[in-house]
Design a protein around this motif. Structure first.
Motif, PDB file in Angstrom:
ATOM      1  N   MET A 265      36.134 -35.317  61.663  1.00 34.67           N
ATOM      2  CA  MET A 265      37.466 -34.858  62.277  1.00 34.67           C
ATOM      3  C   MET A 265      36.818 -33.852  63.284  1.00 34.67           C
ATOM      4  SD  MET A 265      39.822 -32.585  60.591  1.00 34.67           S
ATOM      5  CE  MET A 265      38.949 -31.669  59.757  1.00 34.67           C
ATOM      6  N   LYS A 266      36.614 -33.158  64.145  1.00 38.02           N
ATOM      7  CA  LYS A 266      36.576 -32.853  65.678  1.00 38.02           C
ATOM      8  C   LYS A 266      37.918 -31.487  65.187  1.00 38.02           C
ATOM      9  CE  LYS A 266      34.562 -31.271  69.122  1.00 38.02           C
ATOM     10  NZ  LYS A 266      33.385 -29.543  68.698  1.00 38.02           N
ATOM     11  N   LYS A 267      37.420 -31.054  64.367  1.00 40.56           N
ATOM     12  CA  LYS A 267      38.459 -29.645  64.250  1.00 40.56           C
ATOM     13  C   LYS A 267      38.406 -28.925  65.310  1.00 40.56           C
ATOM     14  CE  LYS A 267      38.852 -25.788  60.958  1.00 40.56           C
ATOM     15  NZ  LYS A 267      38.904 -25.254  60.144  1.00 40.56           N
ATOM     16  N   LEU A 268      39.388 -28.034  66.422  1.00 40.35           N
ATOM     17  CA  LEU A 268      39.075 -26.974  67.460  1.00 40.35           C
ATOM     18  C   LEU A 268      40.277 -26.727  66.521  1.00 40.35           C
ATOM     19  CD1 LEU A 268      38.290 -26.638  70.063  1.00 40.35           C
ATOM     20  CD2 LEU A 268      40.325 -27.579  71.094  1.00 40.35           C
ATOM     21  N   LYS A 269      39.939 -24.702  66.402  1.00 36.42           N
ATOM     22  CA  LYS A 269      40.633 -24.190  66.447  1.00 36.42           C
ATOM     23  C   LYS A 269      40.814 -22.923  67.992  1.00 36.42           C
ATOM     24  CE  LYS A 269      40.357 -20.948  62.712  1.00 36.42           C
ATOM     25  NZ  LYS A 269      41.045 -21.412  62.299  1.00 36.42           N
ATOM     26  N   ILE A 270      42.131 -22.384  68.158  1.00 36.43           N
ATOM     27  CA  ILE A 270      41.977 -22.325  69.497  1.00 36.43           C
ATOM     28  C   ILE A 270      43.069 -20.971  69.172  1.00 36.43           C
ATOM     29  CG2 ILE A 270      44.160 -23.085  71.436  1.00 36.43           C
ATOM     30  CD1 ILE A 270      43.058 -25.766  71.492  1.00 36.43           C
ATOM     31  N   ALA A 271      43.338 -19.465  69.817  1.00 28.96           N
ATOM     32  CA  ALA A 271      43.512 -18.870  69.913  1.00 28.96           C
ATOM     33  C   ALA A 271      44.915 -18.797  71.247  1.00 28.96           C
ATOM     34  CB  ALA A 271      42.615 -17.469  69.610  1.00 28.96           C
ATOM     35  N   LEU A 272      46.265 -18.550  71.581  1.00 23.91           N
ATOM     36  CA  LEU A 272      46.430 -18.069  72.497  1.00 23.91           C
ATOM     37  C   LEU A 272      47.393 -16.629  72.407  1.00 23.91           C
ATOM     38  CD1 LEU A 272      48.977 -20.779  72.367  1.00 23.91           C
ATOM     39  CD2 LEU A 272      46.886 -20.784  73.220  1.00 23.91           C
ATOM     40  N   LEU A 273      46.911 -16.064  73.376  1.00 25.22           N
ATOM     41  CA  LEU A 273      47.042 -14.046  73.975  1.00 25.22           C
ATOM     42  C   LEU A 273      48.042 -13.689  74.047  1.00 25.22           C
ATOM     43  CD1 LEU A 273      43.419 -13.063  74.859  1.00 25.22           C
ATOM     44  CD2 LEU A 273      44.268 -13.269  72.249  1.00 25.22           C
ATOM     45  N   HIS A 274      49.315 -14.274  73.213  1.00 19.70           N
ATOM     46  CA  HIS A 274      50.333 -13.752  74.237  1.00 19.70           C
ATOM     47  C   HIS A 274      50.391 -12.522  74.007  1.00 19.70           C
ATOM     48  CE1 HIS A 274      54.524 -15.210  74.344  1.00 19.70           C
ATOM     49  NE2 HIS A 274      55.250 -14.081  73.878  1.00 19.70           N
ATOM     50  N   LEU A 275      50.039 -11.723  75.455  1.00 16.94           N
ATOM     51  CA  LEU A 275      49.804 -10.427  76.250  1.00 16.94           C
ATOM     52  C   LEU A 275      51.210  -9.908  76.281  1.00 16.94           C
ATOM     53  CD1 LEU A 275      46.049 -11.236  77.543  1.00 16.94           C
ATOM     54  CD2 LEU A 275      46.770 -10.844  75.242  1.00 16.94           C
ATOM     55  N   LEU A 276      50.799  -8.674  76.722  1.00 16.70           N
ATOM     56  CA  LEU A 276      52.175  -7.791  77.846  1.00 16.70           C
ATOM     57  C   LEU A 276      51.408  -6.944  78.891  1.00 16.70           C
ATOM     58  CD1 LEU A 276      54.597  -5.560  75.978  1.00 16.70           C
ATOM     59  CD2 LEU A 276      53.542  -6.238  78.241  1.00 16.70           C
TER      60      LEU A 276
ATOM     61  N   SER B  93      37.021 -12.961  66.025  1.00 13.59           N
ATOM     62  CA  SER B  93      36.794 -12.704  64.447  1.00 13.59           C
ATOM     63  C   SER B  93      37.590 -13.906  63.556  1.00 13.59           C
ATOM     64  CB  SER B  93      37.092 -11.267  64.418  1.00 13.59           C
ATOM     65  OG  SER B  93      38.655 -11.216  64.696  1.00 13.59           O
ATOM     66  N   LYS B  94      38.483 -14.385  64.507  1.00 16.02           N
ATOM     67  CA  LYS B  94      39.217 -15.193  62.927  1.00 16.02           C
ATOM     68  C   LYS B  94      38.296 -16.385  63.788  1.00 16.02           C
ATOM     69  CE  LYS B  94      43.588 -14.396  63.101  1.00 16.02           C
ATOM     70  NZ  LYS B  94      43.617 -14.329  62.016  1.00 16.02           N
ATOM     71  N   GLN B  95      37.045 -17.260  64.048  1.00 12.14           N
ATOM     72  CA  GLN B  95      36.840 -18.127  64.645  1.00 12.14           C
ATOM     73  C   GLN B  95      36.965 -18.521  65.399  1.00 12.14           C
ATOM     74  OE1 GLN B  95      36.333 -16.859  60.680  1.00 12.14           O
ATOM     75  NE2 GLN B  95      34.688 -15.596  62.064  1.00 12.14           N
ATOM     76  N   ALA B  96      38.244 -18.247  66.407  1.00  9.37           N
ATOM     77  CA  ALA B  96      38.877 -19.238  67.288  1.00  9.37           C
ATOM     78  C   ALA B  96      37.653 -20.133  68.482  1.00  9.37           C
ATOM     79  CB  ALA B  96      39.150 -18.238  68.431  1.00  9.37           C
ATOM     80  N   ASP B  97      38.028 -21.428  68.675  1.00 14.27           N
ATOM     81  CA  ASP B  97      36.492 -21.819  69.120  1.00 14.27           C
ATOM     82  C   ASP B  97      36.879 -21.893  70.474  1.00 14.27           C
ATOM     83  OD1 ASP B  97      34.691 -23.283  67.268  1.00 14.27           O
ATOM     84  OD2 ASP B  97      36.767 -24.230  66.979  1.00 14.27           O
ATOM     85  N   TRP B  98      38.337 -22.027  71.097  1.00 17.76           N
ATOM     86  CA  TRP B  98      38.871 -21.686  72.157  1.00 17.76           C
ATOM     87  C   TRP B  98      39.346 -20.376  72.306  1.00 17.76           C
ATOM     88  CZ3 TRP B  98      40.943 -26.885  74.986  1.00 17.76           C
ATOM     89  CH2 TRP B  98      39.595 -27.299  74.875  1.00 17.76           C
ATOM     90  N   ILE B  99      39.834 -20.171  73.110  1.00 14.55           N
ATOM     91  CA  ILE B  99      40.359 -17.953  73.341  1.00 14.55           C
ATOM     92  C   ILE B  99      41.413 -18.860  74.831  1.00 14.55           C
ATOM     93  CG2 ILE B  99      40.602 -15.983  73.423  1.00 14.55           C
ATOM     94  CD1 ILE B  99      38.890 -15.860  71.419  1.00 14.55           C
ATOM     95  N   ILE B 100      42.253 -18.847  75.486  1.00 15.23           N
ATOM     96  CA  ILE B 100      43.121 -18.720  76.582  1.00 15.23           C
ATOM     97  C   ILE B 100      44.611 -17.395  77.012  1.00 15.23           C
ATOM     98  CG2 ILE B 100      45.002 -20.196  77.811  1.00 15.23           C
ATOM     99  CD1 ILE B 100      43.879 -22.531  75.571  1.00 15.23           C
ATOM    100  N   THR B 101      43.976 -17.356  77.870  1.00 16.27           N
ATOM    101  CA  THR B 101      44.774 -16.042  78.092  1.00 16.27           C
ATOM    102  C   THR B 101      46.195 -16.991  79.171  1.00 16.27           C
ATOM    103  OG1 THR B 101      43.881 -15.254  80.545  1.00 16.27           O
ATOM    104  CG2 THR B 101      43.264 -14.863  78.079  1.00 16.27           C
TER     105      THR B 101
END
Length: 255
Positions: free
Chosen positions: A1-12, A34-42
């Motif tokens: 299994m290739k688990k991907l942790k993704i963080a979406l930056l729902h910004l203002l 710090s939450k070990q996100a593999d991908w961070i998207i703005t």
């Protein structure tokens, strides 16, 4: 299994307040990492806000990487993550583009996608190259906001073997609101669509009800709206193409 942790930056972001927006992005990226996100998207144009040109014009837009972008590369390297960053740029021949930069864990720029559908972006030119990016063995295609309006960009990305579609956006309810475009692109291609939207408001557009989404086969698997900046984290299995999280893990980002 290739688990991907993704963080979406729902910004203002604040239109035209570049320093504020850069600081907000850095803070959000640090927390997401710090939450070990593999991908961070703005969202789209996170650095400038959407309707910035009436406030600060376009003379400030530089060829990238500029001084701040170079600093940001170093930050991403120190955090050992991958970032999709929405930022205006100037090309070597002076054209302006609404772009998303893909930065890897080594702090290297591995690609940029320039928005193709720039009809409403009066300050920017249309991008002409549509290519997925190899992010640690996963081919990610990028549709910037209205690039999802028709099937053109998504179909090209699928033909070039994209495995997942990332949609950095600034697309809220109201006139010309989203009306099933992301959902249809997921149906057309059979690929999951990850929408990183935003909140707040600009000159003529409000985003308070704008949704960040995880979509598969036309269905919303996860959805979020908020009136303040938030980090939305979830896990995705790239082998089975299944969502592993029952909901977004939401972290509010206060000033």
């Amino acid at each position: 299994m290739k688990k991907l942790k993704i963080a979406l930056l729902h910004l203002l972001p604040i239109a035209g307040d570049i320093e504020y927006n850069r600081t907000l992005i850095e803070k959000a990226v640090q927390l997401a990492a710090s939450k070990q996100a593999d991908w961070i998207i703005t969202p789209e144009l996170a650095v400038s806000g959407l309707q910035f040109s009436h406030k600060i014009g376009t003379d400030w837009i530089k060829v990238q990487p500029d001084e701040w972008m170079t600093h940001f590369f170093d930050l991403v390297k120190s955090l050992q993550t991958n970032v999709f960053l929405g930022c205006p740029e100037k090309s070597a021949d002076g054209e302006l583009y609404n772009s998303v930069f893909v930065i890897n864990r080594k702090g290297e720029l591995i690609g940029r996608q320039r928005k193709v559908s720039s009809v409403t972006d009066t300050w920017s030119s249309s991008g002409t190259v549509i290519e997925p990016f190899d992010v640690e063995g996963i081919k990610a295609g990028i549709m910037i906001c209205a690039d999802a309006y028709t099937n053109n960009v998504a179909d090209i990305l699928l033909a070039k073997e994209a495995e997942i579609l990332v949609a950095p956006s600034a697309w809220g309810p109201g006139l010309h609101e989203p009306a099933g475009e992301w959902e249809q692109r997921s149906i057309d291609t059979g690929l999951p669509v990850i929408v990183c939207n935003r909140t707040g408001e600009d000159k003529t557009v409000t985003f308070w009800g704008a949704k960040s989404l995880v979509i598969k086969n036309g269905e919303h698997l996860l959805s979020h709206t908020s009136v303040q900046s938030a980090i939305l984290t979830f896990d995705w299995d790239m082998e089975s193409m299944e969502l592993l999280s029952s909901q977004f893990e939401v972290d509010d980002l206060s000033d």
